[in-house]
Scaffold this motif. Structure first.
Motif, mmCIF file in Angstrom:
data_model
loop_
_atom_site.group_PDB
_atom_site.id
_atom_site.type_symbol
_atom_site.label_atom_id
_atom_site.label_comp_id
_atom_site.label_asym_id
_atom_site.label_seq_id
_atom_site.Cartn_x
_atom_site.Cartn_y
_atom_site.Cartn_z
ATOM 1 N N LEU A 98 0.853 -1.187 0.000
ATOM 2 C CA LEU A 98 0.000 0.000 0.000
ATOM 3 C C LEU A 98 0.889 1.237 0.000
ATOM 4 C CD1 LEU A 98 -2.545 -1.197 2.731
ATOM 5 C CD2 LEU A 98 -2.600 -1.624 0.265
ATOM 6 N N TYR A 135 -1.045 -7.911 -4.278
ATOM 7 C CA TYR A 135 -1.809 -6.690 -4.533
ATOM 8 C C TYR A 135 -0.880 -5.505 -4.308
ATOM 9 C CZ TYR A 135 -5.183 -2.901 -3.691
ATOM 10 O OH TYR A 135 -5.878 -1.725 -3.721
ATOM 11 N N ILE A 194 -2.507 -1.432 -9.069
ATOM 12 C CA ILE A 194 -3.435 -0.314 -9.204
ATOM 13 C C ILE A 194 -2.698 1.005 -8.958
ATOM 14 C CG2 ILE A 194 -5.554 0.748 -8.332
ATOM 15 C CD1 ILE A 194 -6.036 -1.896 -9.739
ATOM 16 N N ASP A 195 -2.846 1.944 -9.905
ATOM 17 C CA ASP A 195 -2.317 3.310 -9.762
ATOM 18 C C ASP A 195 -0.864 3.320 -9.308
ATOM 19 O OD1 ASP A 195 -4.683 4.418 -10.623
ATOM 20 O OD2 ASP A 195 -5.506 4.648 -8.601
ATOM 21 N N SER A 196 -0.072 2.439 -9.868
ATOM 22 C CA SER A 196 1.362 2.369 -9.598
ATOM 23 C C SER A 196 2.110 2.709 -10.873
ATOM 24 C CB SER A 196 1.737 0.975 -9.086
ATOM 25 O OG SER A 196 1.079 0.707 -7.855
ATOM 26 N N VAL A 227 -11.764 1.637 -11.557
ATOM 27 C CA VAL A 227 -11.271 1.255 -10.236
ATOM 28 C C VAL A 227 -12.214 1.837 -9.196
ATOM 29 C CG1 VAL A 227 -9.390 1.502 -8.581
ATOM 30 C CG2 VAL A 227 -8.875 1.105 -10.998
ATOM 31 N N TYR A 276 -0.690 -1.251 -4.685
ATOM 32 C CA TYR A 276 -1.467 -0.027 -4.900
ATOM 33 C C TYR A 276 -0.637 1.224 -4.603
ATOM 34 C CZ TYR A 276 -4.425 3.961 -3.992
ATOM 35 O OH TYR A 276 -4.944 5.227 -4.006
ATOM 36 N N ARG A 316 -8.617 -0.214 -3.201
ATOM 37 C CA ARG A 316 -8.938 0.125 -4.580
ATOM 38 C C ARG A 316 -8.800 -1.118 -5.442
ATOM 39 N NH1 ARG A 316 -11.444 4.640 -5.672
ATOM 40 N NH2 ARG A 316 -10.228 5.030 -7.554
#
Length: 746
Positions: free
Chosen positions: A278, A301, A342-344, A415, A303, A423
């Motif tokens: 995260l 995962y 996600i959004d990386s 998303v 993010y 997310r």
């Protein structure tokens, strides 16, 4: 030492137990090291050695015993959290079936190389033993660059669980699994439910949080399991976890806003599964880096990760052909499958490719990954031949570019936040890769010692009281001595303040004046202000003048302690005027001494005139080991005039790749007659050596020495744009590895 007394009520029960069990166990309470040492000699299976509540200072605890599987020997606190081990102290233990629990190490440091060691000698190791509910908090050597380990695990079949490790400030790995003997290999240790709390940026190699093995033994098997731990802002260096052995598994761990990556630095057959990263868009947050053979990275995962190159969200490295153990084995038969990103910002393939690291990945898969991002629409960087990577079933959002021709489908960026606050992409995509429920495998509250609060100890500027400081001699010094962390000292507009002694900054504090005429500060000491260990300084709307300063070579307005500082500091200078630092030829505005490190230094909207030294001297870490003085440096909206040396001289030498910085931003400044002093050594107006990220924009040089760059390893990002050079030589640089846009010469 004494046996716990039996009450009268329990005497009859005791006699019955004694008759039934001739091996009846005792709890023994000890009050000092002498009693402790004597009691250890008497311990039998099932016994408990209880350390009495209080502070145990300057003790080296040696705990030996041979328990049984169902009757371990325990060393525990009388009350968990009430036994404080401080001063120059440590704990070592060896034997079989031992348990250590409830102790707190703080307010000190180890006199040896390890705080807690699962051995008492080279040959006496701990096996089938447990460390649980123990805290190590800021048990850091005062010398920043001296290295030690907080926990060193030897032996086999040990469990380390529900411990808290927070605020390691000196060099050295927080937690290490050692493999330097046969008795510590194929160890099957379990490391679980521990809280690895904040670790500040070290600014050097040697700041890992967890390391398993070393390069020397990297092809040996450890078979260590690391699961359900929480890594909270563990920012020491870019390897949060450094895997340096074979056969290890990392699963179900959470990395929260942690700068760096889980790195398979050495060793083969590593499994990285169901971990959650995260980043929350914090700088330099990273994910997973694959090096070596037969590595598995599945169902993770990731993010909001912003790190680039070695610190990307997903990274597959190039290797060295026929690599020695301490370099980079090529990536062979590895998988990076079924991950959600996600959004990386960055996915790096064949990272590190150069003349040495010339072997691209082979027989490797990158399949069924979901990659959705809106911040960087060019997330993939390919550094070498990727024909050895099989791409299949991956999903990328439609508006993103992709240099990889096959193995990807496009879906709209969609998303949302799920019921667990994470997310996530569309459920149909999650189902397609059989990822399962997107939910943290462990929470922060479920990790660490149950009696020890997870408090954020950062003290913000202007978070305390406001103290009004009258003009006069040493009134500012007196106010600083009375201040508390976070306090704001407000000076009188137009007032005159004379310092006849050093103004020592020992905690975060703000010195400022309200809008209007600036108060003027002069000093009779060679330095006006000294930032000591634990200090941080913010100054605003002040005027520093050198008229009363002594004729000493090397004067400064602000400097750090001359001694090592193991706590990072910060310096913020806003709307400040500095004049006539000219009593001798080397008068500086700010000097950072070796062994000190700033999280950030900023000078904003200020005017500095007639100075015989440099504005910022950040070049004293000259051992060329990748050590440097500041992580983030910002100069914006300033005018620098008649400065004999540099506005800034920043140095990071060597070829080490373990750190992120320095990162420097220079924007909207004017340099007039800067860097042309007759005794000036570099002959530059600004000198940046080894800076990893440099952005200079909207800045004007007038009748000044040139900007000088020395670009080193790490593929530094250097962008210079929209600048004007008037009666100033062109940029000097050791190579052309920088980007130059819209430069005007006059």
């Amino acid at each position: 030492m004494f046996k716990l007394p039996l009450t009268k009520v329990s005497q009859r029960v005791f006699l019955l137990l004694l008759l039934a069990c001739p091996l009846f166990s005792y709890a023994q309470v000890v009050n000092n090291i002498e009693q402790f040492n004597q009691a250890v000699k008497t311990l039998a299976p099932g016994d408990t050695l209880v350390m009495a509540n209080g502070v145990w200072r300057d003790v080296e605890l040696v705990f030996k015993g041979k328990g049984h599987k169902n009757k371990p020997i325990k060393l525990k606190a009388q009350t968990p959290g009430k036994v404080i081990i401080s001063g120059q102290s440590n704990l070592s233990f060896s034997g079989e079936y031992l348990v250590v629990e409830g102790l707190v190490f703080k307010d000190g440091y180890t006199p040896t190389g390890e705080v807690i060691a699962f051995r008492t000698s080279l040959d006496d190791l701990a096996n089938h033993s447990r460390l649980t509910n123990v805290v190590v908090d800021d048990f850091s050597h005062p010398e920043r660059q001296l290295s030690d380990l907080w926990v060193a695990v030897y032996g086999k079949n040990n469990r380390i669980d529900h411990n808290t490790f927070v605020n390691k400030r000196n060099r050295g790995v927080t937690f290490a699994v050692r493999m330097n003997s046969e008795g510590s290999r194929k160890n099957n240790h379990i490391i679980e439910y521990n809280y690895f709390g904040p670790r500040q940026v070290l600014g050097a190699n040697g700041g890992e949080t967890l390391r398993i093995g070393t390069s020397h033994y990297s092809r040996e098997y450890a078979n260590t399991l690391v699961q359900y731990n929480y890594f909270d802002r563990t920012n020491g260096e870019h390897e949060i976890i450094s895997n340096k052995s074979s056969g290890n598994t990392f699963r179900g761990n959470v990395f929260y806003e942690a700068q760096g990556t889980l790195t398979m630095r050495h060793g083969h057959y590593t499994r990285v599964e169901n971990n959650y990263f995260l980043g929350n868009r914090k700088p330099n947050t990273g994910g997973i880096r694959i090096i070596n053979e037969h590595q598995t990275v599945n169902n993770n995962y990731l993010y909001g990760l912003t790190g680039h190159r070695f610190r990307g969200a997903l990274v597959i490295m190039n290797g060295v052909p026929n690599s020695p153990p301490n370099r980079y084995d090529p990536v062979i038969e590895s998988t990076m499958n079924n991950n959600i990103v996600i959004d990386s910002d960055y996915i790096q393939l064949c990272a590190g490719a150069d003349a040495e690291r010339s072997a691209p990945p082979s027989s490797t898969e990158m399949q069924n990954n979901i990659i959705m991002g809106k911040h960087n629409l060019s997330p993939f960087t390919v550094f070498d031949d990727i024909s050895g990577i099989s791409f299949k079933g991956n999903v990328l959002n439609k508006d993103a570019s992709n240099p990889i021709q096959s193995g990807f489908s496009s879906e709209p960026y969609s998303v949302r936040e799920n019921q667990h606050g994470l997310r996530v992409p569309a459920q149909k995509l999650i189902d397609k890769i059989a990822f399962g429920e997107v939910k943290l495998p462990v929470t922060k509250a479920e990790t660490g010692a149950n009696f020890y609060p997870k408090q954020d100890r950062h003290v913000a500027f202007q978070s305390g009281q406001t103290l009004l400081v009258k003009a006069g001699t040493d009134t500012l010094v007196s106010a600083l001595n009375r201040s508390q962390p976070g306090d704001t000292l407000v000076l009188e507009n137009g007032g005159e303040y004379l310092l006849t002694r050093f103004a020592n900054i020992q905690h975060p504090v703000t010195i400022m004046a309200k809008a209007g005429e600036k108060p003027i500060i002069r000093s009779e000491k060679p330095s006006f202000i000294v930032i000591e260990n634990g200090g941080a300084l913010e100054v605003e709307n002040l005027w520093f003048d050198g008229a009363e300063s002594p004729d000493y070579k090397g004067n400064s307005v602000i400097r750090t302690s001359r001694y090592s500082m193991n706590i990072n500091y910060a310096l913020s200078v806003r709307n400040v005027k500095v004049t006539d630092l000219n009593v001798n030829g080397f008068f500086y505005f700010f000097k950072a001494h070796p062994g000190t490190f700033a999280d950030y230094i900023e000078i904003l909207d200020s005017e500095m005139v007639n100075i015989t030294g440099a504005i910022l001297q950040l070049n004293k870490e000259t051992d060329d080991l990748g050590v440097y003085s500041v992580e983030n440096l910002t100069l914006s909206g300033n005018t620098f005039k008649d400065i004999k040396e540099e506005v800034a001289t920043v140095y990071r030498g060597g070829t080490d790749e373990s750190t992120f910085g320095p990162m420097v931003t220079v924007n909207n400044n004017r340099l007039i007659n800067v860097g042309k002093g007759s005794t000036h050594r570099s002959g530059a107006s600004m000198y940046f050596h080894g800076v990893q990220k440099l952005h200079i924009a909207n800045t004007e040089w007038d009748n000044s020495a040139p900007l000088e760059l020395y670009l080193t390893n790490g593929e530094p990002i250097t962008l210079i744009e929209d600048i004007q050079l008037k009666n100033t030589p062109k940029i000097r640089a050791n190579n052309t590895g920088y980007q130059l846009n819209n430069v005007t010469y006059k």
